[in-house]
Motif scaffolding. Sequence first.
Motif, PDB file in Angstrom:
ATOM      1  N   ASP A 356      -2.462 -34.990  57.202  1.00  0.00           N
ATOM      2  CA  ASP A 356      -2.353 -34.172  58.405  1.00  0.00           C
ATOM      3  C   ASP A 356      -0.880 -34.153  58.803  1.00  0.00           C
ATOM      4  O   ASP A 356      -0.319 -35.172  59.209  1.00  0.00           O
ATOM      5  CB  ASP A 356      -3.213 -34.779  59.516  1.00  0.00           C
ATOM      6  N   ALA A 359      -0.070 -35.460  62.274  1.00  0.00           N
ATOM      7  CA  ALA A 359      -0.173 -36.912  62.386  1.00  0.00           C
ATOM      8  C   ALA A 359       0.977 -37.591  61.657  1.00  0.00           C
ATOM      9  O   ALA A 359       1.538 -38.584  62.143  1.00  0.00           O
ATOM     10  CB  ALA A 359      -1.516 -37.381  61.822  1.00  0.00           C
ATOM     11  N   LEU A 377       0.114 -44.691  59.372  1.00  0.00           N
ATOM     12  CA  LEU A 377      -1.143 -43.991  59.145  1.00  0.00           C
ATOM     13  C   LEU A 377      -1.801 -44.576  57.904  1.00  0.00           C
ATOM     14  O   LEU A 377      -1.133 -44.824  56.896  1.00  0.00           O
ATOM     15  CB  LEU A 377      -0.904 -42.498  58.939  1.00  0.00           C
ATOM     16  N   ARG A 398      -7.904 -44.673  66.818  1.00  0.00           N
ATOM     17  CA  ARG A 398      -8.786 -43.694  66.204  1.00  0.00           C
ATOM     18  C   ARG A 398      -8.413 -42.297  66.679  1.00  0.00           C
ATOM     19  O   ARG A 398      -8.218 -42.068  67.879  1.00  0.00           O
ATOM     20  CB  ARG A 398     -10.239 -43.986  66.583  1.00  0.00           C
ATOM     21  N   ALA A 399      -8.297 -41.353  65.747  1.00  0.00           N
ATOM     22  CA  ALA A 399      -7.956 -39.979  66.111  1.00  0.00           C
ATOM     23  C   ALA A 399      -9.104 -39.338  66.884  1.00  0.00           C
ATOM     24  O   ALA A 399     -10.278 -39.498  66.530  1.00  0.00           O
ATOM     25  CB  ALA A 399      -7.653 -39.167  64.858  1.00  0.00           C
ATOM     26  N   ASN A 400      -8.777 -38.603  67.928  1.00  0.00           N
ATOM     27  CA  ASN A 400      -9.785 -37.947  68.757  1.00  0.00           C
ATOM     28  C   ASN A 400     -10.040 -36.495  68.373  1.00  0.00           C
ATOM     29  O   ASN A 400     -10.915 -35.847  68.941  1.00  0.00           O
ATOM     30  CB  ASN A 400      -9.381 -38.015  70.232  1.00  0.00           C
ATOM     31  N   GLY A 403      -5.340 -34.236  68.731  1.00  0.00           N
ATOM     32  CA  GLY A 403      -3.953 -34.679  68.689  1.00  0.00           C
ATOM     33  C   GLY A 403      -3.710 -35.993  69.389  1.00  0.00           C
ATOM     34  O   GLY A 403      -2.626 -36.555  69.278  1.00  0.00           O
ATOM     35  N   THR A 404      -4.702 -36.498  70.134  1.00  0.00           N
ATOM     36  CA  THR A 404      -4.558 -37.786  70.807  1.00  0.00           C
ATOM     37  C   THR A 404      -5.291 -38.864  70.017  1.00  0.00           C
ATOM     38  O   THR A 404      -6.103 -38.581  69.140  1.00  0.00           O
ATOM     39  CB  THR A 404      -5.098 -37.728  72.243  1.00  0.00           C
ATOM     40  N   TRP A 405      -5.013 -40.104  70.374  1.00  0.00           N
ATOM     41  CA  TRP A 405      -5.589 -41.251  69.666  1.00  0.00           C
ATOM     42  C   TRP A 405      -6.061 -42.264  70.706  1.00  0.00           C
ATOM     43  O   TRP A 405      -5.445 -42.407  71.763  1.00  0.00           O
ATOM     44  CB  TRP A 405      -4.546 -41.905  68.758  1.00  0.00           C
ATOM     45  N   ARG A 418      -0.780 -40.412  73.389  1.00  0.00           N
ATOM     46  CA  ARG A 418      -0.619 -38.945  73.411  1.00  0.00           C
ATOM     47  C   ARG A 418       0.798 -38.566  72.997  1.00  0.00           C
ATOM     48  O   ARG A 418       1.769 -38.953  73.654  1.00  0.00           O
ATOM     49  CB  ARG A 418      -0.896 -38.437  74.833  1.00  0.00           C
TER      50      ARG A 418
END
Length: 461
Positions: A356, A359, A377, A398-400, A403-405, A418
């Motif tokens: 990604d 990411a 990553l 954990r990826a949401n 774009g946030t984790w 973020r």
Amino acid sequence: MTTPQDDLLPATRRALLHRIAVAQAEGRAPSLVAMVVRNGRAVWRGARTSVDGHGPDENVQYRIGSITKTFTAVLVLRLRDEGVLDLGDPLEKHLPGTGAGEATIAQLLAHTSGLAAESPAPWWERTPGSLRPELRDVLGEQPLLHPVGRRFHYSNPGYTLLGALVGELRGAPWEDVLRREVLEPLGLHRTSAQPQAPHAGGWAVHPWADALLPEPAEDLGLMAPAGQLWSTTGDLARFAVFLANGDDQVLSTESVREMRTPAAPAEAADVVDGAAYGLGLQIQHRDGRLLIGHSGSLPGFLANLTISLEDDVSAVVLANCTSGPPLSSVGADLVRIVAEAEPRIPEPWRPMPEVDAAALELAGQWYWGTHGFALRLTADGMASLEPFAGKGRRSRFRANGDGTWTGLEGYYAGELLRPVRRPDGSVSHLDLGSFVFTRQPYGESASVPGGVDPEGWRGIR
């Protein structure tokens, strides 16, 4: 002749046998049986002396006492995952009139409800459950000894309430729900509320003579969810695999991980190498190793289940004596022997199946003030943030999908990471629970709260 890859070396097997032999002899247990699990299957079995004239094996039942609580906790987490209840709900919402209804379900699971450790007299473990036909007989006139939520205080009546809660919400007895929802799906066919042959008899060993006294095996009635079950090393080995990995038939990996997360500290007098309690699981650091599981005891029996996730090694130890061998230490030693003699071989490194680009832009060095961190990553789709050196705050994320984790552990558990982007789409900085991480210490172009002195870094003459 070939041997399976996961079989243990002869020296390791002998060390394991030596450990349980010493425990049985010095602890003067009529019998002691153990099993070690690695990579999801049994790799060693051991037993000392006999049950009914025969050496006990993985199918001989022993009473497992408070390991029963872990099974009860699984039933409660299933109700939560189905949306039937929330762990923050007060008990009164679902089971009114107990006198302890202000305690939340999570507090009952973690032994922070303020309830007494034991049921009122007579000694509940050696008397029939028929003496306590109602919850008020289990709880007594003053159920709460401590303010709700204030401290860890191990409570057997607390798990009686959780068992009653399961029965109320499922409309069936706790034992029937347990069999249908946990035992049968996991293939634990030798785990039951009542003993089934072949099973060991429970004994008391005279403290000053090599003499035995039979212990009664009572049906605990309403107290059953706190300590009723009988099981075998074979079944508990399979249960250990479930507690390490989850099983979507019963409880997800995420929910099992939640059970293993500390929810209450141990009392200072009980702490040995750092101990805590999760949601139905004991947690401790011992000899530099994080161990989860549960111990158990009832008159005539001792039991222990110990799991090291990092080493992928679990141990089950059962004995038929009221006191004697320290099974928690034995279980921890069995895990240590295997982990040190035959360290876990890491899985082969493999690259990500897909990259990604958004990411990947986050990977690399970041600074919180002057503290350096590395964001990496991993092939499992996670991100990790950890300091360049030392212990410090670290977490996996954990990826949401937007774009946030979300942080999964430690200080940042549940916190949102973020990326903040410039008008051209490039990353300016990371916002982690309001903390600003920049590519350079106090990066001038980032929105560092309080601003950055326009003269920048300098020396002092």
